[in-house]
Design an enzyme around this catalytic site. Sequence first.
Site, PDB file in Angstrom:
ATOM      1  N   CYS A 120     -21.094  37.897  42.220  1.00 24.79           N
ATOM      2  CA  CYS A 120     -20.296  37.815  40.955  1.00 24.79           C
ATOM      3  C   CYS A 120     -20.859  38.993  40.273  1.00 24.79           C
ATOM      4  O   CYS A 120     -22.093  39.526  40.504  1.00 24.79           O
ATOM      5  CB  CYS A 120     -20.499  36.699  40.385  1.00 24.79           C
ATOM      6  N   CYS A 130     -16.974  38.086  34.697  1.00 28.73           N
ATOM      7  CA  CYS A 130     -17.224  38.347  35.891  1.00 28.73           C
ATOM      8  C   CYS A 130     -16.609  39.651  36.654  1.00 28.73           C
ATOM      9  O   CYS A 130     -16.670  39.727  37.923  1.00 28.73           O
ATOM     10  CB  CYS A 130     -16.653  36.966  36.499  1.00 28.73           C
ATOM     11  N   LYS A 196     -12.545  27.182  41.598  1.00 29.18           N
ATOM     12  CA  LYS A 196     -13.755  27.455  40.834  1.00 29.18           C
ATOM     13  C   LYS A 196     -12.831  27.099  39.321  1.00 29.18           C
ATOM     14  O   LYS A 196     -11.950  27.842  38.995  1.00 29.18           O
ATOM     15  CB  LYS A 196     -14.206  28.709  40.834  1.00 29.18           C
ATOM     16  N   ARG A 206     -25.155  28.794  32.396  1.00 30.81           N
ATOM     17  CA  ARG A 206     -25.027  30.091  31.576  1.00 30.81           C
ATOM     18  C   ARG A 206     -26.320  30.446  30.696  1.00 30.81           C
ATOM     19  O   ARG A 206     -26.767  31.524  30.625  1.00 30.81           O
ATOM     20  CB  ARG A 206     -23.582  29.926  30.860  1.00 30.81           C
ATOM     21  N   LYS A 249     -15.543  23.587  42.846  1.00 30.11           N
ATOM     22  CA  LYS A 249     -16.576  23.618  42.106  1.00 30.11           C
ATOM     23  C   LYS A 249     -15.964  23.435  40.479  1.00 30.11           C
ATOM     24  O   LYS A 249     -15.125  24.310  39.999  1.00 30.11           O
ATOM     25  CB  LYS A 249     -17.407  24.976  42.042  1.00 30.11           C
TER      26      LYS A 249
HETATM   27  C1  PBG Z   1     -20.550  32.868  38.273  1.00 27.66           C
HETATM   28  C2  PBG Z   1     -21.060  31.147  38.633  1.00 27.66           C
HETATM   29  C3  PBG Z   1     -21.248  30.357  37.588  1.00 27.66           C
HETATM   30  C4  PBG Z   1     -21.873  29.127  38.265  1.00 27.66           C
HETATM   31  C5  PBG Z   1     -22.048  29.671  39.697  1.00 27.66           C
HETATM   32  N1  PBG Z   1     -21.609  31.083  39.712  1.00 27.66           N
HETATM   33  C6  PBG Z   1     -20.975  30.149  36.326  1.00 27.66           C
HETATM   34  C7  PBG Z   1     -19.929  30.552  35.530  1.00 27.66           C
HETATM   35  O1  PBG Z   1     -18.618  30.751  36.252  1.00 27.66           O
HETATM   36  O2  PBG Z   1     -19.878  30.633  34.348  1.00 27.66           O
HETATM   37  C8  PBG Z   1     -22.131  27.896  37.578  1.00 27.66           C
HETATM   38  C9  PBG Z   1     -23.071  27.087  38.310  1.00 27.66           C
HETATM   39  C10 PBG Z   1     -23.681  25.724  37.737  1.00 27.66           C
HETATM   40  O3  PBG Z   1     -23.046  25.652  36.672  1.00 27.66           O
HETATM   41  O4  PBG Z   1     -24.317  25.131  38.274  1.00 27.66           O
HETATM   42  N2  PBG Z   1     -21.519  33.483  38.880  1.00 27.66           N
END
Ligand code: PBG
Length: 325
Positions: A120, A130, A196, A206, A249
């Site tokens: 990402c 992203c 997601k 974050r 997720k």
């Molecule tokens: C984005 C990403 C996120 C998470 C994993 N990969 C955060 C987002 O989309 O803001 C979240 C993982 C978590 O909350 O444990 N690279």
Amino acid sequence: MAFPATRLRRLRSTAPLRALVRETSLQASDLILPVFVEAGLDGRTAIEAMPGVERLSISQAVEEAGAAAALGLPGVLLFGIPAHKDPEGTGAYDDEGIVQLATRAIKEAHPGLLVLTDVCLCEYTDHGHCGLLGPDGAVDNDPSVELIARTAVSQARAGADAVAPSDMMDGRVQAIREALDEEGLTDTPIIAYSAKFASAFYGPFRDAAGSAPAFGDRRGYQLDPANADEAVREALQDVDEGADMVMVKPALPYLDVVRAVKEATRLPVAAYNVSGEYAMVKAAAATGHLDERTAVLEALTAIRRAGADVVITYHAKDAAQWLQQ
Ligand code: PBG
């Protein structure tokens, strides 16, 4: 046959009977530990909302990977925090970037442990989105996909055992597959974060990764929490594009989606028990309102019962330890 001939409690009456008829198993080998690696860090830094989770230097990440392997965990999922962020997220696809360096170091020290890498740009862009921003301030899909594919190739070249795109751009799985194949990396699997959701439960992550968007939110590319059919469409599209595994997720508020995606794809499904889910349990356990061990093992079992083959969880090390006892 009705009561009293049928008494469903019979098979619950002793521990061995309960074990005999248990439908869902939970083992260390089902669990993946997320690991945060930070460039330029010396040692470890605590993450306030996630007690027990830390940002790690590369050498500490190698140590953490060793601890995970010793507990029987099959792998780690790496997230990088770069020294420098810019609008194009160049740190993500730098061959000497933090995740690439950490991947090499971990694979060298623990070749038998799987190193999965998050693909990402949000941890690497100064705006925290992203992908690349277009003139209107929205994330511009197609140029972002190119950089996402470059990131995946760079990580796979560094030795990643599988790449896990979490950006939610359209067409990224196909672009990653083509880019990997062009590089001769035909055996690197893609674990697509297919479903997601735009979730409040990513809050602690974050903070941990310093990846909160500087403006706006992610609803223009992540799924609406209200939509399960669309989540299945995302997963099926990723399968068509070449995903080897699909992911849902967050996990616990979306168990219906885990089940639907499993039934629709029949692929190995991963579910990500995210930072906010972890933080809730830890906070309630700290005040004594929840018994942590029982709550965690129940939650992880429930995620497996819903249809997840693999659970990505910050509880992985604790759970592996409890499951040994
Ligand atoms: C984005 C990403 C996120 C998470 C994993 N990969 C955060 C987002 O989309 O803001 C979240 C993982 C978590 O909350 O444990 N690279």
